[in-house]
Design an enzyme around this catalytic site. Sequence first.
Site, PDB file in Angstrom:
ATOM      1  N   ASP A   7       2.269  68.966 -10.501  1.00 30.61           N
ATOM      2  CA  ASP A   7       3.060  69.053  -9.267  1.00 30.61           C
ATOM      3  C   ASP A   7       2.279  68.307  -8.193  1.00 30.61           C
ATOM      4  O   ASP A   7       1.110  67.958  -8.394  1.00 30.61           O
ATOM      5  CB  ASP A   7       3.234  70.534  -8.872  1.00 30.61           C
ATOM      6  CG  ASP A   7       3.959  70.703  -7.545  1.00 30.61           C
ATOM      7  OD1 ASP A   7       5.021  70.092  -7.365  1.00 30.61           O
ATOM      8  OD2 ASP A   7       3.453  71.430  -6.664  1.00 30.61           O
ATOM      9  N   SER A   8       2.913  68.119  -7.041  1.00 36.30           N
ATOM     10  CA  SER A   8       2.209  67.484  -5.931  1.00 36.30           C
ATOM     11  C   SER A   8       1.066  68.354  -5.412  1.00 36.30           C
ATOM     12  O   SER A   8       0.243  67.867  -4.643  1.00 36.30           O
ATOM     13  CB  SER A   8       3.187  67.233  -4.784  1.00 36.30           C
ATOM     14  OG  SER A   8       3.699  68.470  -4.325  1.00 36.30           O
ATOM     15  N   CYS A  70       7.924  70.035 -10.537  1.00 33.32           N
ATOM     16  CA  CYS A  70       8.185  69.560  -9.186  1.00 33.32           C
ATOM     17  C   CYS A  70       9.586  68.955  -9.173  1.00 33.32           C
ATOM     18  O   CYS A  70       9.859  67.999  -9.913  1.00 33.32           O
ATOM     19  CB  CYS A  70       7.132  68.509  -8.840  1.00 33.32           C
ATOM     20  SG  CYS A  70       7.352  67.710  -7.255  1.00 33.32           S
ATOM     21  N   GLU A 148       0.199  74.105   1.312  1.00 31.88           N
ATOM     22  CA  GLU A 148      -0.949  73.295   0.893  1.00 31.88           C
ATOM     23  C   GLU A 148      -2.185  73.604   1.752  1.00 31.88           C
ATOM     24  O   GLU A 148      -3.303  73.500   1.299  1.00 31.88           O
ATOM     25  CB  GLU A 148      -0.616  71.799   0.987  1.00 31.88           C
ATOM     26  CG  GLU A 148       0.331  71.309  -0.098  1.00 31.88           C
ATOM     27  CD  GLU A 148      -0.261  71.383  -1.505  1.00 31.88           C
ATOM     28  OE1 GLU A 148      -1.412  70.963  -1.697  1.00 31.88           O
ATOM     29  OE2 GLU A 148       0.442  71.888  -2.400  1.00 31.88           O
ATOM     30  N   CYS A 179      12.438  73.771  -4.639  1.00 35.75           N
ATOM     31  CA  CYS A 179      11.091  73.172  -4.583  1.00 35.75           C
ATOM     32  C   CYS A 179      10.146  74.267  -5.036  1.00 35.75           C
ATOM     33  O   CYS A 179      10.247  75.408  -4.568  1.00 35.75           O
ATOM     34  CB  CYS A 179      10.776  72.737  -3.153  1.00 35.75           C
ATOM     35  SG  CYS A 179       9.031  72.358  -2.847  1.00 35.75           S
ATOM     36  N   HIS A 181       7.179  74.976  -4.466  1.00 32.02           N
ATOM     37  CA  HIS A 181       6.321  75.604  -3.453  1.00 32.02           C
ATOM     38  C   HIS A 181       6.985  76.841  -2.829  1.00 32.02           C
ATOM     39  O   HIS A 181       6.293  77.754  -2.387  1.00 32.02           O
ATOM     40  CB  HIS A 181       6.026  74.611  -2.319  1.00 32.02           C
ATOM     41  CG  HIS A 181       4.943  73.627  -2.614  1.00 32.02           C
ATOM     42  ND1 HIS A 181       5.108  72.572  -3.466  1.00 32.02           N
ATOM     43  CD2 HIS A 181       3.668  73.534  -2.147  1.00 32.02           C
ATOM     44  CE1 HIS A 181       3.985  71.855  -3.501  1.00 32.02           C
ATOM     45  NE2 HIS A 181       3.102  72.432  -2.721  1.00 32.02           N
TER      46      HIS A 181
HETATM   47  N1  DGL Z   1       6.756  71.208  -5.245  1.00 26.60           N
HETATM   48  C1  DGL Z   1       7.541  70.059  -5.084  1.00 26.60           C
HETATM   49  C2  DGL Z   1       8.994  70.274  -5.514  1.00 26.60           C
HETATM   50  O1  DGL Z   1       9.255  71.116  -6.336  1.00 26.60           O
HETATM   51  C3  DGL Z   1       7.524  69.236  -3.848  1.00 26.60           C
HETATM   52  C4  DGL Z   1       6.582  69.357  -2.783  1.00 26.60           C
HETATM   53  C5  DGL Z   1       6.243  68.071  -2.052  1.00 26.60           C
HETATM   54  O2  DGL Z   1       6.965  67.640  -1.163  1.00 26.60           O
HETATM   55  O3  DGL Z   1       5.210  67.559  -2.399  1.00 26.60           O
HETATM   56  O4  DGL Z   1       9.870  69.583  -5.058  1.00 26.60           O
END
Ligand code: DGL
Length: 255
Positions: A7-8, A70, A148, A179, A181
């Site tokens: 993931d990011s 992600c 983050e 998302c 997160h």
């Molecule tokens: N966790 C990521 C998702 O599921 C994205 C977060 C980001 O913008 O980096 O889309």
Amino acid sequence: MLIGIFDSGMGGLSVLYEAKKRLPNESFIYFGDSKNAPYGIKTKEEVIERCIEICDYLMTRHVDAIVVACNTATSAAIKVLRDKYPIPIIGMEPALKPAVESNKGKAIAVMATPMTLKEEKFNDLLNKVASSTSVYKVPAPKIVELIEEEMLESEEILPVLEAYFRDIKDNIESVVLGCTHYLFIKDFIYDLLGQDIELIDGNLGTVNQLKKKLLENNYKSEENRFVEIINSAGKSKVDLSKKLLKVLEEKYGDN
Ligand code: DGL
């Protein structure tokens, strides 16, 4: 089997949590790209480049499958990744279908990154499954940044959520967490929108898809399971990742 998950940054840990729980005999390498987060406001080309670099690395570790944990990376890069690597690549998309299936008449909000909401993949899904349901797109990039940075207190999160939902909160009955997160802020969403709001995420669906792919590929369980966490931003983010994974395990149980 050894499974790579990326993931990011921190978001995909919510998928790792689910995968660890549902596949208790497999090993995992989790790669968080916090140095380059957030992905949701980058260009598609930039995200594809990051995904290739991470998958190239995971291939050097001989993973048997990769989960793109992600939604943003999936919408930008899944096709390129599936064409490039000879192993199962499992992606994610906002769980709009179950939200539409359980819809009782009010609108659905889909919270995701600007890129996910803009990309063709999501808009195709929207046209396919929700043509007669009212759907609000809620781009929520700031939430990713706060997570983050480990800014997970209500005074940091709630004002941001409040602004995102101000105009629509009386019209919606469910929120799709599009998302990975956002799984970390479920309680704040309940605080803002009330306990009756339905929160729907795609994590279990993704892990079920992973299991299915592994079965199709006749997988054999690992003898000595391990879970390794790597982060492009270094040790402090690995420590934060371990902490967040523990938060999930304590809150929702680890088996
Ligand atoms: N966790 C990521 C998702 O599921 C994205 C977060 C980001 O913008 O980096 O889309």
